[in-house]
Design an enzyme around this catalytic site. Structure first.
Site, short mmCIF file in Angstrom:
data_model
loop_
_atom_site.label_atom_id
_atom_site.label_comp_id
_atom_site.label_asym_id
_atom_site.label_seq_id
_atom_site.Cartn_x
_atom_site.Cartn_y
_atom_site.Cartn_z
N LYS A 288 25.17 -5.83 50.28
CA LYS A 288 24.69 -5.46 49.35
C LYS A 288 25.38 -4.20 48.53
O LYS A 288 25.08 -3.98 47.38
CB LYS A 288 23.26 -5.21 49.41
CG LYS A 288 22.49 -6.39 49.96
CD LYS A 288 20.98 -6.23 50.07
CE LYS A 288 20.45 -7.79 50.24
NZ LYS A 288 20.61 -8.27 51.33
C1 LIG Z 1 20.23 -9.58 51.73
C2 LIG Z 1 21.08 -10.05 53.04
C3 LIG Z 1 21.36 -11.47 53.24
C4 LIG Z 1 20.59 -12.50 52.07
O1 LIG Z 1 21.11 -12.42 50.99
P1 LIG Z 1 20.64 -12.89 49.51
O2 LIG Z 1 21.37 -12.43 48.34
O3 LIG Z 1 19.06 -12.20 49.56
O4 LIG Z 1 20.22 -14.31 49.65
C5 LIG Z 1 22.04 -11.85 54.14
N1 LIG Z 1 22.41 -11.19 55.01
C6 LIG Z 1 22.54 -9.80 55.00
C7 LIG Z 1 23.02 -9.08 56.13
C8 LIG Z 1 21.72 -9.21 53.91
O5 LIG Z 1 21.69 -7.87 53.77
#
Ligand SMILES: *Cc1c(COP(=O)(O)O)cnc(C)c1O
Length: 467
Positions: free
Chosen positions: A112
């Protein structure tokens, strides 16, 4: 570039305004009015560029008329300067035709940061230009919150209030949020699930007077700018593996459907992504949808991959809108019925269309540990549980044509050390910049799962915003 709401009842907006608004006033999500497309020659021209330059070039059409390319480039350079790897998002081969795209070298060790670090700069720039302030409210199952907090800490025009489900994030995840003691950062631990937190955030946005009073803004993955900022890394990886002259496949461990939607967007822009694989844990609403057109809500169950412990994937609405040929009335109606009945009535033709491109695979906790063990044993690769779900799903749906598969490696193994240690016997250490995390002071407020209590807390924290 103008943006329209998936539910068709909100006026169109430009990139800056979509960034600040997050959710549309009609409850829908913003999408570009039309999709920009790159020709093969335009893709080839991006090969070999440093990541920040490539990112600015890929995102430029989305910000057209709202941010000039030089400003955008300045922001991508600053956003990725703090990453712990010079390649920003290195592509690591783990098997023949299987590659991990490491998206976890940012400050909070999860993918993110790739979008959020840039969003911090985007918000700063746009708010300064307008002389405005915002209160960013977000729900997190763990990683979104810390990424938002790291991106916005100490920024003068932004207050941040993050809701997390009490006791349902890993300790590393919680501490990455609660140990940031900047005066503009506030953590609320809600006695409920991630979906409860997400519902509370949605309810605050639907409370128009409150939304206006607090100048609410969202940075969770419903914010279009986040999706836009996640498109470039798929381009980066695909070009490295021979695109546009050779197709690739992508496998994404999925929760809110944001990361995999960004891959879909890259494809929509003309990148030859032949297949999109969705990995899930036991919270498998998306894989059930793909297997049997069964998009029905069941309770959230905790798993080894808590960032995917989600039952309602908010960003799916964007794909739904596309599957319904961009019909906002049908989209709004489908979402309303989903909300009311807990089951999404997707027309068969739209579902079939989805299954030609998307393939789903759900992975149990045991199989996740087995996959972590196997990656370490066979390729000396230490994967976190989310990434391991991505590689397991990739293996389950490997294209017969032998094209390379890019797995989104979404978290650093040290973020989930218990699972990694259980599988491999190795406890991955935190990188030096986070080594004292467990010694830092924490600050957060525990609240019941009740809108009034949460709104009161936000009002208290966002005081600096009311004029
Ligand atoms: C947020 C997250 C996901 C999922 O991503 P989305 O965009 O919500 O599908 C998968 N793995 C990790 C480590 C995350 O932080």
């Amino acid at each position: 570039m103008r943006y329209v709401s998936t539910r068709g009842e909100a006026p169109s907006r430009d990139f800056q305004s979509v960034l600040l608004a997050g959710l549309a006033e009609d409850g829908g999500l913003f999408l570009p009015e039309s999709w920009p497309e790159f020709s093969a020659a335009e893709w080839r021209a991006l090969r070999g560029l440093p990541y920040p330059e490539l990112a600015a070039r890929v995102m430029a059409p989305f910000a057209e008329g709202s941010l000039d390319p030089a400003t955008l480039l300045g922001m991508t350079r600053r956003a990725y300067a703090g990453f712990g790897h010079l390649a920003t998002a290195p592509l690591v081969q783990i098997e023949p035709q299987l590659f991990a795209l490491e998206l976890f070298h940012g400050p909070t060790l999860a993918f993110k940061d790739m979008a959020m670090q840039l969003l911090g700069h985007l918000f700063d720039h746009v708010l300064a230009e307008r002389g405005e302030r915002v209160t960013i409210v977000g729900a997190t199952s763990g990683d979104t919150g810390s990424a938002a907090i790291e991106a916005c800490r100490d920024r003068a025009a932004i207050d941040v209030v993050i809701l997390h489900p009490e006791g349902r994030t890993s300790e590393v995840q919680r501490r990455q949020m609660t140990t940031v003691l900047s005066p503009n950062i506030h953590n609320l631990a809600v006695q409920g699930s991630f979906d409860d937190c997400q519902d509370l955030v949605k309810a605050m946005f639907n409370d128009a007077p409150f939304r206006q009073e607090m100048q609410l803004s969202a940075v969770n993955s419903i914010n279009w700018a986040r999706i836009a900022a996640q498109v470039p890394y798929y381009v980066y990886a695909a070009l490295a593996l021979g695109a546009p002259d050779r197709p690739v496949a992508v496998s994404v461990p999925t929760g809110n459907f944001g990361n995999v939607l960004a891959a879909w967007v890259a494809r929509r822009m003309g990148l030859p992504i032949e297949r999109l694989v969705i990995g899930a844990n036991r919270n498998d609403i998306l894989t059930r949808f793909l297997a049997a057109n069964d998009m029905s809500v069941q309770g959230v169950a905790p798993s080894l991959s808590p960032s995917m412990d989600i039952q309602v994937s908010s960003n799916f609405e964007r794909l739904l809108f596309e599957l319904l040929d961009r019909d906002p009335v049908a989209t709004a109606d489908t979402m309303r019925r989903f909300r009311a009945d807990g089951r999404m009535p997707v027309p068969d033709a739209a579902w079939k269309q989805a299954t030609t491109l998307f393939h789903g695979h759900a992975v149990s906790d045991e199989a996740t540990l087995e996959e972590i063990r196997r990656l370490h044993r066979d390729s000396m690769y230490l994967a976190d549980p989310h990434t391991a779900i991505g590689t397991a799903a990739a293996r389950a749906h490997r294209p017969e044509t032998g094209i390379p598969v890019i797995v989104a490696a979404t978290a650093h193994p040290a973020k989930f050390p218990d699972a990694v240690e259980k599988a491999t016997g190795i406890r991955p250490p935190l990188p030096p910049r986070l080594a004292d995390l467990f010694a830092r002071e924490e600050r957060f407020t525990v609240l019941p799962n009740a809108l009034e209590a949460v709104e009161a807390a936000v009002r208290g924290h966002a005081r600096r915003n009311s004029r």
